[in-house]
Design an enzyme around this catalytic site. Structure first.
Site, PDB file in Angstrom:
ATOM      1  N   SER A 598     132.040  28.389 115.508  1.00  0.00           N
ATOM      2  CA  SER A 598     133.344  28.231 116.152  1.00  0.00           C
ATOM      3  C   SER A 598     133.247  27.248 117.308  1.00  0.00           C
ATOM      4  O   SER A 598     132.179  27.099 117.924  1.00  0.00           O
ATOM      5  CB  SER A 598     133.832  29.584 116.683  1.00  0.00           C
ATOM      6  OG  SER A 598     135.002  29.428 117.463  1.00  0.00           O
ATOM      7  N   TYR A 611     132.845  37.538 121.309  1.00  0.00           N
ATOM      8  CA  TYR A 611     133.012  36.599 120.198  1.00  0.00           C
ATOM      9  C   TYR A 611     132.374  35.256 120.526  1.00  0.00           C
ATOM     10  O   TYR A 611     131.616  34.692 119.719  1.00  0.00           O
ATOM     11  CB  TYR A 611     134.503  36.416 119.897  1.00  0.00           C
ATOM     12  CG  TYR A 611     134.787  35.479 118.750  1.00  0.00           C
ATOM     13  CD1 TYR A 611     134.640  35.901 117.432  1.00  0.00           C
ATOM     14  CD2 TYR A 611     135.196  34.162 118.982  1.00  0.00           C
ATOM     15  CE1 TYR A 611     134.897  35.040 116.374  1.00  0.00           C
ATOM     16  CE2 TYR A 611     135.453  33.294 117.941  1.00  0.00           C
ATOM     17  CZ  TYR A 611     135.301  33.732 116.627  1.00  0.00           C
ATOM     18  OH  TYR A 611     135.551  32.872 115.590  1.00  0.00           O
TER      19      TYR A 611
END
Length: 730
Positions: A598, A611
């Site tokens: 990501s 995350y």
């Protein structure tokens, strides 16, 4: 010949008078063909051909003309539709007879005979592009309106006996003509014309080492005659079946299913690697009781070594399989590898010698000398082809070959086709021309790719993108129903392929969907075992599975949620890579692993601590794995920014929370899709390209990484985020 309904005990009729009554012309031929192809005891996939001589309107003159409709080259009776049939002006094809007879050099297997085939192009009716069958002369010169030419196991069993002519007379009397083996072509069509004139009561023919044909001026009676011919052979064989003494009786005790699975999943990638030295192959596994009876029998090695008898068989299976010299009772995988290693070396040497012995000046170049069928006592059959569909056809054909051997040995003694005749079919220039007409292979043809997270979002898009370029996909997801749905969509779009073979999960199409929990090693290991049993091995692995746990109002998550985040996004990716590596190392072929990380991995911000740090760890996992798995496996990643469309990590509640966070409207009356679109537009405006990031964008980048286009790239993370300045890697 007695009617089928009066005498048949073994062969089922699929003819429905009600359905047939509403059809005419070509549609009735399609119906008859499908009915014949639906019964695998009558003919194999892609084998056999049917024809009807019909009155049609000439498109130029409007006059009535007689047209021969015949199943086209490379077609399949079971699945044929109208466009699967070639159409020829019958008078023009018959006029070729004078040209053929006028040449003194004519005869079976002569250049004159082969030169007749291209002339069919001058006989085409209605600009039909479908190439006609090499059996077209047989259909042309049989003086009846309808002809069915089939390759039934029971009939070929008779046709593959040492005393085939005597048995034909004993089984059929005057109802069926016997013709010794002769290669399909113009000459055998004229021979059939003469023999039918000499035997006007005959309603069919048995062709030595080949198959049979039936004929009639009524298409329904032609169909019933075909069934009767097969049924009489089948009943004759079954009345003499050897029971426990089939194939000489048992030599090896059968392995239990769990032990078979364990050894199969270990040996298949190893074997696939050794058979893919020039081009990769895809496998089909067959280990049903009939196959195990053959590979575990006393006579299996002897019969397999004789070779196959029907030309339709060995075009796929080669002249003979590789039969491993291994005792399954030992369970010794190292000994099996040694037996296969020496067996492969000997097989390739023997095949080269066979080619050199039999080659002719005009023969095409030798093809891959590796076997396409490998038989292993205790384990069954491993059949190989360029894709799943082809390997299933190969497996189907060798299943047929075994049934032919069983029948022949029950009533007489099995004999294979003469070696030179077999070679002349395998390397026939007309067959080579058929191979040359096949479409160019796609970029990911022959590849098997595991996609983790295939049930939705990026994983789903990736699965669909990869199959577009030819890949076989094993879709894994925690949600098994979602994974299966993706696979079902792919199969519905591409078709399941042809070939009726494969045991258990190996009886599959171009995609399968399986349940998998990436945080549980046993679940991941099981999924890779299933992938191996389905296709023989793995060429690439794509991990798109991930989890985002929304924090509470204070921006925090509890320890359990933190552990889950790292368990899926980091540890899960590692477990998948580690289990994949076990398979890839045994296979020994260059491979690729792609993770999905990501843009958040390099952007520190409030509200997604777990995350973001897990994705940062995943970025470094890519680099570590690239070192650990080199040089065999390239390891890379794609790093998207927030992909809203199709993401399970962005349910409606999280989308609303994000919109409120950025001061955007989040009305309860708006649909979820409208809210997602609003959030995607906001994210797009923050990027340099001003474009929303969608799953298809990630799928395209993943395609590049698993293909050979970036074959020298490893250890890298490629951003696919529209251009986020804060996300620039540094």
């Amino acid at each position: 010949m007695a009617s089928h309904s009066e005498t048949s005990k073994m062969i089922q009729s699929f003819w429905d008078d009600e359905k047939a009554h509403g059809l005419s012309g070509l549609d009735r031929l399609v119906y008859r063909s499908n009915a014949l192809g639906s019964d695998l005891t009558l003919t194999n996939t892609g084998g056999g051909n049917t024809s009807s001589k019909l009155i049609e309107k000439d498109p130029l003159t409007g006059a009535d003309v007689e047209v021969l409709w015949v199943k086209g080259s490379g077609g399949d009776l079971r699945t044929a539709k109208r466009d699967g049939f070639a159409s020829l002006y019958l008078d023009r094809v018959r006029a070729m007879k004078a040209r053929y007879l006028a040449d003194p050099r004519r005869g079976p297997k002569t250049p004159v005979e082969d030169a007749m085939y291209p002339l069919y192009a001058h006989c085409v009716f209605g600009l039909n592009p479908r190439a006609c069958s090499i059996d077209t002369p047989l259909h042309t010169f049989v003086p009846f309106r309808h002809v069915d030419h089939l390759h039934p196991n029971a009939v070929i069993a008779v046709a593959a006996c040492v005393n085939q002519e005597k048995l034909t007379g004993e089984i059929y009397g005057d109802d069926v003509i016997y013709v010794p083996w002769q290669r399909p072509g113009f000459d055998i069509g004229l021979l059939m014309e003469r023999l039918i004139a000499e035997h006007p009561k005959a309603r069919g023919v048995l062709l030595g080492h080949h198959g049979m044909s039936s004929w009639n001026d009524d298409d329904r009676l032609c169909y019933r005659t075909a069934l009767e011919i097969v049924d009489r052979a089948a009943r004759y064989i079954e009345s003499r079946d050897r029971g426990e003494k089939t194939f000489g009786g048992r030599r090896h005790a059968a392995l239990e299913a769990p032990q078979r699975r364990s050894i199969q999943t270990r040996i298949l990638p190893w074997l696939r690697g050794r058979l893919s030295s020039s081009r990769r192959v895809v496998a089909t596994v067959q280990d049903d009781p009939r196959m195990l009876r053959f590979v575990d029998s006393q006579d299996g090695p002897r019969l397999a070594a004789l070779g196959t008898s029907c030309p339709d068989h060995f075009l796929r299976t080669k002249i003979r399989p590789l039969f491993a010299d291994w005792d399954p009772g030992t369970g010794d995988v190292a000994a099996l590898e040694a037996a296969l290693e020496s067996g492969l070396e000997r097989y390739r040497s023997d095949y080269r010698a066979y080619y050199e012995r039999c080659r002719r000046p005009e023969s095409p170049a030798m093809r891959d000398p590796s076997p396409t069928v490998v038989l292993v006592p205790g384990l069954g059959m491993f059949a190989f082809g360029k894709n799943k569909s082809e390997s299933r056809v190969t497996a189907e054909f060798y299943n047929c070959a075994i049934e032919v051997m069983r029948g022949a040995e029950a009533i007489d003694r099995y004999e294979a086709m003469d070696e030179q005749e077999a070679f002349d079919i395998e390397y026939w220039p007309l067959e080579e021309a058929k191979l040359q007409r096949l479409p160019t292979e796609k970029e990911l043809d022959r590849q098997v790719i595991v996609v983790v997270g295939a049930g939705s979002g990026i994983g789903k898009a990736t699965a669909h993108r990869l199959v577009t370029d030819g890949a076989h996909v094993v879709g894994l997801d925690r949600d098994e129903a979602a994974a299966r749905a993706t696979a079902d969509e792919i199969v519905a779009r591409l078709g399941a392929g042809i070939g009726v073979a494969g045991s258990g999960i190996s009886d599959c199409g171009p995609a399968i969907g399986l349940a998998c929990d990436v945080t549980a090693r046993e679940s991941v290991a099981r999924a890779f075992e299933d992938a191996v049993l389905a296709y023989g091995g793995v060429d690439a692995v794509v991990v798109t599975a991930g989890v985002f746990v929304a924090p509470d109002q204070s921006g925090r998550i509890d320890d359990r949620q933190w552990a889950l985040t790292f368990g899926v996004n980091v540890t899960g990716a590692y477990i998948v890579a580690d289990e994949a590596h076990r398979v890839l190392e045994r296979q020994g072929l260059p491979a690729s692993l792609v993770l999905t990380t990501s843009a958040n991995a390099v952007v520190a911000k409030k509200g997604s601590l777990a995350y973001d740090t897990s994705k940062a760890a995943a970025n470094h996992l890519v680099r570590e794995l690239a070192i650990e798995m080199a040089p065999l496996v390239r390891v890379n990643a794609v790093a998207p920014a927030t992909v809203v469309k199709g993401s399970t990590m962005l349910p409606r509640e999280r989308v609303i929370a994000s919109l409120l966070k950025y001061g955007l409207p989040a009305g309860g009356e708006d649909s979820t899709d409208e809210l997602r679109g609003r959030l995607a537009d906001f994210y797009a405006r923050r990027s340099l390209t001003r474009l929303p990031i969608e799953p298809d964008d990630q799928a395209e980048a993943i395609f590049l990484l698993v293909s050979r286009r970036l074959s020298k790239t490893t250890g890298h993370v490629i951003p696919v985020d529209g251009g986020l300045q804060d996300g620039f890697l540094r």
